[in-house]
Design an enzyme around this catalytic site. Structure first.
Site, PDB file in Angstrom:
ATOM      1  N   ASP A   1       0.748  -1.264   0.059  1.00 43.14           N
ATOM      2  CA  ASP A   1       0.007  -0.076   0.083  1.00 43.14           C
ATOM      3  C   ASP A   1       0.809   1.254  -0.169  1.00 43.14           C
ATOM      4  O   ASP A   1       1.834   1.240   0.432  1.00 43.14           O
ATOM      5  CB  ASP A   1      -0.773   0.070   1.285  1.00 43.14           C
ATOM      6  CG  ASP A   1      -2.192  -0.605   1.242  1.00 43.14           C
ATOM      7  OD1 ASP A   1      -2.847  -0.568   2.049  1.00 43.14           O
ATOM      8  OD2 ASP A   1      -2.393  -1.126   0.128  1.00 43.14           O
TER       9      ASP A   1
ATOM     10  N   LYS B   1      -3.381   3.205  -2.988  1.00 45.77           N
ATOM     11  CA  LYS B   1      -4.508   3.943  -3.396  1.00 45.77           C
ATOM     12  C   LYS B   1      -4.287   5.352  -2.935  1.00 45.77           C
ATOM     13  O   LYS B   1      -3.750   5.544  -1.788  1.00 45.77           O
ATOM     14  CB  LYS B   1      -5.872   3.269  -2.736  1.00 45.77           C
ATOM     15  CG  LYS B   1      -6.480   2.094  -3.125  1.00 45.77           C
ATOM     16  CD  LYS B   1      -7.766   1.973  -2.490  1.00 45.77           C
ATOM     17  CE  LYS B   1      -8.156   0.531  -2.733  1.00 45.77           C
ATOM     18  NZ  LYS B   1      -7.826  -0.397  -1.609  1.00 45.77           N
TER      19      LYS B   1
ATOM     20  N   MET C   1      -8.068   9.698   8.647  1.00 45.81           N
ATOM     21  CA  MET C   1      -8.929   9.833   7.335  1.00 45.81           C
ATOM     22  C   MET C   1      -9.625  11.087   7.537  1.00 45.81           C
ATOM     23  O   MET C   1     -10.827  11.258   7.113  1.00 45.81           O
ATOM     24  CB  MET C   1      -9.697   8.612   6.613  1.00 45.81           C
ATOM     25  CG  MET C   1      -8.630   7.527   6.440  1.00 45.81           C
ATOM     26  SD  MET C   1      -9.666   6.121   5.875  1.00 45.81           S
ATOM     27  CE  MET C   1     -10.122   5.217   7.153  1.00 45.81           C
TER      28      MET C   1
HETATM   29  N1  SAH Z   1      -4.571   0.432   9.119  1.00 44.12           N
HETATM   30  C1  SAH Z   1      -3.960   1.638   9.371  1.00 44.12           C
HETATM   31  C2  SAH Z   1      -4.984   2.810   9.008  1.00 44.12           C
HETATM   32  C3  SAH Z   1      -5.609   2.929   7.655  1.00 44.12           C
HETATM   33  S1  SAH Z   1      -6.660   4.256   7.363  1.00 44.12           S
HETATM   34  C4  SAH Z   1      -3.478   1.907  10.722  1.00 44.12           C
HETATM   35  O1  SAH Z   1      -3.650   0.909  11.589  1.00 44.12           O
HETATM   36  O2  SAH Z   1      -2.554   2.868  11.016  1.00 44.12           O
HETATM   37  C5  SAH Z   1      -5.534   5.325   6.570  1.00 44.12           C
HETATM   38  C6  SAH Z   1      -5.533   6.546   7.553  1.00 44.12           C
HETATM   39  O3  SAH Z   1      -4.356   6.200   8.661  1.00 44.12           O
HETATM   40  C7  SAH Z   1      -4.760   7.731   6.968  1.00 44.12           C
HETATM   41  O4  SAH Z   1      -5.681   8.674   6.287  1.00 44.12           O
HETATM   42  C8  SAH Z   1      -4.381   8.574   8.194  1.00 44.12           C
HETATM   43  O5  SAH Z   1      -5.244   9.028   8.979  1.00 44.12           O
HETATM   44  C9  SAH Z   1      -3.736   7.348   9.114  1.00 44.12           C
HETATM   45  N2  SAH Z   1      -2.430   7.183   8.887  1.00 44.12           N
HETATM   46  C10 SAH Z   1      -1.815   5.879   8.568  1.00 44.12           C
HETATM   47  N3  SAH Z   1      -0.394   6.101   8.488  1.00 44.12           N
HETATM   48  C11 SAH Z   1      -0.335   7.435   8.908  1.00 44.12           C
HETATM   49  C12 SAH Z   1       1.012   8.270   9.333  1.00 44.12           C
HETATM   50  N4  SAH Z   1       2.233   7.736   9.160  1.00 44.12           N
HETATM   51  N5  SAH Z   1       0.736   9.522   9.708  1.00 44.12           N
HETATM   52  C13 SAH Z   1      -0.337  10.090   9.844  1.00 44.12           C
HETATM   53  N6  SAH Z   1      -1.527   9.497   9.632  1.00 44.12           N
HETATM   54  C14 SAH Z   1      -1.401   8.200   9.206  1.00 44.12           C
END
Ligand code: SAH
Length: 261
Positions: free
Chosen positions: A38, A60, A171
């Site tokens: 991803d 995406k 998000m």
């Molecule tokens: N499965 C992932 C979340 C997926 S949804 C988890 O557990 O972290 C995707 C969202 O995660 C992004 O839109 C953002 O809000 C957040 N996100 C993921 N990695 C991030 C990062 N390094 N810094 C800030 N936000 C992050």
């Protein structure tokens, strides 16, 4: 002769820094034949982490869908059926807003063995990287992790505003104006501190602080972009330890709205 069916391993890649991969994740990558990854997964060091694997980008971007979810599921199943040990590398934890459970179900429906290696979720790790604990004794004993991908329903906003703990929005960049306005409408204190942490746990990490009533304009002025985590609640004041901006926010809040003295 029956061909060996491969396996699918959903791997949580953590919030972006390869140091935050688990040992199990690194092992699964090291022995993978195929890796589907991803945009948010720690993909920059994939060539080293998965030296034998064919690497497939199924990332995406917000608003763009280069590879549809069903096609990702089809790819997982097809490679495994061809005998490959497939790693599906996802950002954070695979079961936190990652559609990971749908992928596991797709594999099981197709008779492909699937397992999950949990990951360090950005919902907790990204606030921590900005110095913000999601809980703190005497300050917050609960945290709610909510998707801001779609606008929140009025009842959801009401419950969130009444909970009194920490709210972590994933998000949530494009819906931040409607979320903050909704929480204020539901009675959350206008001086509730908010932090937005962009690109957490990576070199581009940036944290923007504001009170709830001002976060909309502050975020606009700062040009905040996804991926970002929004943290709403008193724990945000804890980030002041060693952070000048948060300290200024605290001074502001103590002086009261518009207060100079
Ligand atoms: N499965 C992932 C979340 C997926 S949804 C988890 O557990 O972290 C995707 C969202 O995660 C992004 O839109 C953002 O809000 C957040 N996100 C993921 N990695 C991030 C990062 N390094 N810094 C800030 N936000 C992050």
């Amino acid at each position: 002769m029956t061909a060996r069916v491969g396996t699918v391993t959903l791997v949580g890649g953590g919030p972006g820094d390869p140091e935050l991969l688990t040992i199990a994740a690194a092992r699964a990558l090291a022995s993978a034949d195929v890796v589907l990854y991803d945009r948010l997964a720690p993909y920059e060091s994939l060539a080293e982490l998965a030296p034998r694997a064919e690497l497939i980008d199924v990332g995406k971007r917000p608003g763009h869908h280069p590879i549809a979810q069903e096609d990702i599921e089809r790819l997982l199943v097809a490679h495994a059926r061809a005998g490959a040990d497939v790693v599906r590398l996802k950002g954070g934890d695979p079961f936190v807003f990652g559609r990971g459970s749908e992928e596991v179900e797709a594999c099981r429906r197709a008779g492909v063995p699937a397992r999950v290696i949990p990951g360090v979720t950005s919902a907790i790790a990204v606030p921590a990287a900005a110095g913000i604990p999601v809980t703190h004794r005497g300050v917050s004993r609960l945290f709610t992790v909510v998707s801001g991908h779609a606008p929140l329903e009025p009842e959801e906003l009401e419950h969130l505003a009444g909970l009194g703990g920490t709210i972590v929005v994933l998000m949530g960049v494009s819906n931040l104006p409607s979320i903050s306005a909704g929480l204020l409408r539901c009675g959350m204190a206008p001086d509730t501190p908010v932090a937005v942490v962009e690109r957490g746990c990576s070199t581009g990490q940036r944290t923007t602080f504001a009170e709830l009533a001002r976060i909309r304009e502050t975020a606009e002025r700062a040009g905040i972009r996804s991926p970002a985590i929004v943290v709403i609640g008193e724990v945000v004041r804890r980030a002041r330890l060693g952070d000048a901006e948060a300290e200024a926010l605290l001074a502001d809040a103590v002086a009261g709205p518009g207060g100079g003295a």
